[in-house]
Enzyme design. Sequence first.
Site, PDB file in Angstrom:
ATOM      1  N   CYS A 124      14.345  13.846   7.226  1.00  0.00           N
ATOM      2  CA  CYS A 124      12.623  14.258   6.667  1.00  0.00           C
ATOM      3  C   CYS A 124      11.943  15.733   5.923  1.00  0.00           C
ATOM      4  O   CYS A 124      12.081  15.785   5.430  1.00  0.00           O
ATOM      5  CB  CYS A 124      11.758  14.197   7.777  1.00  0.00           C
ATOM      6  N   HIS A 278       5.397  16.989   6.498  1.00  0.00           N
ATOM      7  CA  HIS A 278       6.140  15.598   7.070  1.00  0.00           C
ATOM      8  C   HIS A 278       5.150  14.878   7.754  1.00  0.00           C
ATOM      9  O   HIS A 278       4.747  15.564   9.052  1.00  0.00           O
ATOM     10  CB  HIS A 278       7.514  15.743   7.440  1.00  0.00           C
ATOM     11  N   ASN A 309       5.810   7.465  10.046  1.00  0.00           N
ATOM     12  CA  ASN A 309       6.965   8.559  10.282  1.00  0.00           C
ATOM     13  C   ASN A 309       8.266   7.393   8.902  1.00  0.00           C
ATOM     14  O   ASN A 309       8.600   6.742   9.468  1.00  0.00           O
ATOM     15  CB  ASN A 309       7.600   8.825  10.828  1.00  0.00           C
TER      16      ASN A 309
HETATM   17  C1  LIG Z   1       8.145  10.999  20.521  1.00  0.00           C
HETATM   18  C2  LIG Z   1       7.078  11.640  20.781  1.00  0.00           C
HETATM   19  C3  LIG Z   1       5.774  10.587  20.395  1.00  0.00           C
HETATM   20  C4  LIG Z   1       6.254  11.287  22.663  1.00  0.00           C
HETATM   21  O1  LIG Z   1       5.169  12.060  22.790  1.00  0.00           O
HETATM   22  P1  LIG Z   1       5.280  12.949  23.858  1.00  0.00           P
HETATM   23  O2  LIG Z   1       3.857  13.020  24.202  1.00  0.00           O
HETATM   24  O3  LIG Z   1       6.751  14.272  23.916  1.00  0.00           O
HETATM   25  O4  LIG Z   1       5.752  12.187  25.323  1.00  0.00           O
HETATM   26  P2  LIG Z   1       6.940  13.112  26.281  1.00  0.00           P
HETATM   27  O5  LIG Z   1       8.040  12.646  26.678  1.00  0.00           O
HETATM   28  O6  LIG Z   1       5.968  14.041  27.072  1.00  0.00           O
HETATM   29  O7  LIG Z   1       6.146  11.350  27.873  1.00  0.00           O
HETATM   30  C5  LIG Z   1       4.890  12.402  28.216  1.00  0.00           C
HETATM   31  C6  LIG Z   1       4.912  10.445  28.843  1.00  0.00           C
HETATM   32  O8  LIG Z   1       4.691   9.378  27.783  1.00  0.00           O
HETATM   33  C7  LIG Z   1       5.358   8.823  28.354  1.00  0.00           C
HETATM   34  N1  LIG Z   1       5.582   7.865  27.112  1.00  0.00           N
HETATM   35  C8  LIG Z   1       6.784   8.635  26.662  1.00  0.00           C
HETATM   36  N2  LIG Z   1       7.045   7.571  25.281  1.00  0.00           N
HETATM   37  C9  LIG Z   1       6.466   6.705  25.796  1.00  0.00           C
HETATM   38  C10 LIG Z   1       5.932   5.849  24.654  1.00  0.00           C
HETATM   39  N3  LIG Z   1       6.372   5.459  23.185  1.00  0.00           N
HETATM   40  N4  LIG Z   1       5.486   4.799  25.048  1.00  0.00           N
HETATM   41  C11 LIG Z   1       3.921   5.338  25.699  1.00  0.00           C
HETATM   42  N5  LIG Z   1       4.315   6.149  26.861  1.00  0.00           N
HETATM   43  C12 LIG Z   1       5.556   7.023  26.551  1.00  0.00           C
HETATM   44  C13 LIG Z   1       6.499   9.089  29.520  1.00  0.00           C
HETATM   45  O9  LIG Z   1       6.838   8.096  29.569  1.00  0.00           O
HETATM   46  C14 LIG Z   1       5.928  10.362  30.220  1.00  0.00           C
HETATM   47  O10 LIG Z   1       5.311   9.796  30.949  1.00  0.00           O
HETATM   48  P3  LIG Z   1       5.067  10.240  33.398  1.00  0.00           P
HETATM   49  O11 LIG Z   1       3.911  11.448  32.445  1.00  0.00           O
HETATM   50  O12 LIG Z   1       4.506   9.256  33.511  1.00  0.00           O
HETATM   51  O13 LIG Z   1       6.292  10.702  33.290  1.00  0.00           O
HETATM   52  C15 LIG Z   1       6.788  12.965  20.506  1.00  0.00           C
HETATM   53  O14 LIG Z   1       7.260  13.908  21.010  1.00  0.00           O
HETATM   54  C16 LIG Z   1       6.636  13.627  19.357  1.00  0.00           C
HETATM   55  O15 LIG Z   1       6.218  12.993  18.053  1.00  0.00           O
HETATM   56  N6  LIG Z   1       7.842  14.033  18.871  1.00  0.00           N
HETATM   57  C17 LIG Z   1       8.561  14.765  17.497  1.00  0.00           C
HETATM   58  C18 LIG Z   1       8.087  14.061  16.764  1.00  0.00           C
HETATM   59  C19 LIG Z   1       9.121  14.094  15.370  1.00  0.00           C
HETATM   60  O16 LIG Z   1       8.693  14.250  14.896  1.00  0.00           O
HETATM   61  N7  LIG Z   1      10.287  12.820  15.599  1.00  0.00           N
HETATM   62  C20 LIG Z   1      10.914  12.954  14.530  1.00  0.00           C
HETATM   63  C21 LIG Z   1      11.294  14.371  13.538  1.00  0.00           C
HETATM   64  S1  LIG Z   1      11.525  14.066  12.323  1.00  0.00           S
END
Ligand SMILES: CC(C)(COP(=O)(O)OP(=O)(O)OC[C@H]1O[C@@H](n2cnc3c(N)ncnc32)[C@H](O)[C@@H]1OP(=O)(O)O)[C@@H](O)C(=O)NCCC(=O)NCCS
EC number: 2.3.1.180
Length: 353
Positions: A124, A278, A309
């Site tokens: 990215c 990004h 993304n």
């Molecule tokens: C991936 C992302 C959207 C997940 O969101 P988050 O708020 O961090 O979610 P978490 O992993 O903390 O999980 C929180 C809750 O949501 C749930 N959850 C995770 N992914 C989920 C999804 N796709 N759909 C629904 N629920 C989801 C988890 O099970 C967790 O539930 P719980 O509280 O009952 O245990 C986020 O972490 C993100 O955007 N990260 C960076 C992404 C990025 O920049 N990636 C590439 C770089 S180029």
Amino acid sequence: MSTPTLKQNPTHAGSTIVGIGAYRPSVIVTNEDVCQWIDSSDEWIQQRTGIITRHRAPREVSVVDMAVDAGAEAIKNAGIEPSQIGAVLVSTVSHPYATPSAAALIADKIGANPAPAYDISAACAGYCYGVAQADALVRSGVADYVLVIGAEKLSDVIDNHERTISFLLGDGAGAVVIGPSDEPGISPAVWGSDGSKWDTIGMTSSLLDVRDFSEQAMKSDGVELAAASEAHAALWPTLRQDGQTVFRWAVWEMAKMAKKALEVAGITADDLGAFVPHQANMRIIDELAKQLKLPEHVIIGRDIADAGNTSAASIPLATHRLLAENPELSGKLSLQIGFGAGLVFGAQVVRLP
Ligand SMILES: CC(C)(COP(=O)(O)OP(=O)(O)OC[C@H]1O[C@@H](n2cnc3c(N)ncnc32)[C@H](O)[C@@H]1OP(=O)(O)O)[C@@H](O)C(=O)NCCC(=O)NCCS
């Protein structure tokens, strides 16, 4: 006998973006579509990521096809001939060949053969890496015009049923032509890597795993064909991430790098017309904007709502949309920052075409 002095290319005082192009594939994948594959909801995806749709290319459209379309538009927009392109840099992580490069084929298809052409693997951050290299190539007189393309067909390297990253990703391509200018139109890059976090985003398997599997299968008699082909298919590399670790790194470390990019450019947030980070997550975009204390007048790229993304394509795609929707941004300064798998990052201030 004295050694002769080697001749050098005439250099340029600066470089700047002179044209921009984009390709958005036709298939629109909604959050409802995604929820057929993973346990999630439209509400969760919108609240936690800001994504409403992502575009995906049909099977017959390759990453090269998308890159050629975006590149051709950028060259046309720059008002130059393809034969004037002196180098083609293609940032991608989804070209399905380790070699030959996507760039060589794209250069040929676009009419820039025999320009030097190579791929950049910086996920990215790839587009910002490409812009940094193009700026150096133009200023040092290696090339008059450099085509930088960010192109991804991420739908080829995702498993729709996994929940850490696939629902975020889309396909597309964005491109710019960078040419000479009297005034610097691209600031020095603030770029780098942190390979200690190599495992946080990446592929589930490598070519070595496929080779080991094939060797194993050949040695063992009586491997059921169906079981073997199923196991073999499971080796197709797809993306996974530790979302929380990436999220925290993006918000804290990238805010520092974005501030540093303003500093090395010798400007403040007040001087910006646009901010194009990004497009990874709307919450990351909002948090970066908050930490940069961006004034009201700075327009923020929020293409993620529509495009998801798209890795290396995300910044040029978002910039292309901003310029189409806000033509008054032409000539103004934009802070761009890319970050992702590696981990790698790159940021610079550019003057918008
Ligand atoms: C991936 C992302 C959207 C997940 O969101 P988050 O708020 O961090 O979610 P978490 O992993 O903390 O999980 C929180 C809750 O949501 C749930 N959850 C995770 N992914 C989920 C999804 N796709 N759909 C629904 N629920 C989801 C988890 O099970 C967790 O539930 P719980 O509280 O009952 O245990 C986020 O972490 C993100 O955007 N990260 C960076 C992404 C990025 O920049 N990636 C590439 C770089 S180029």
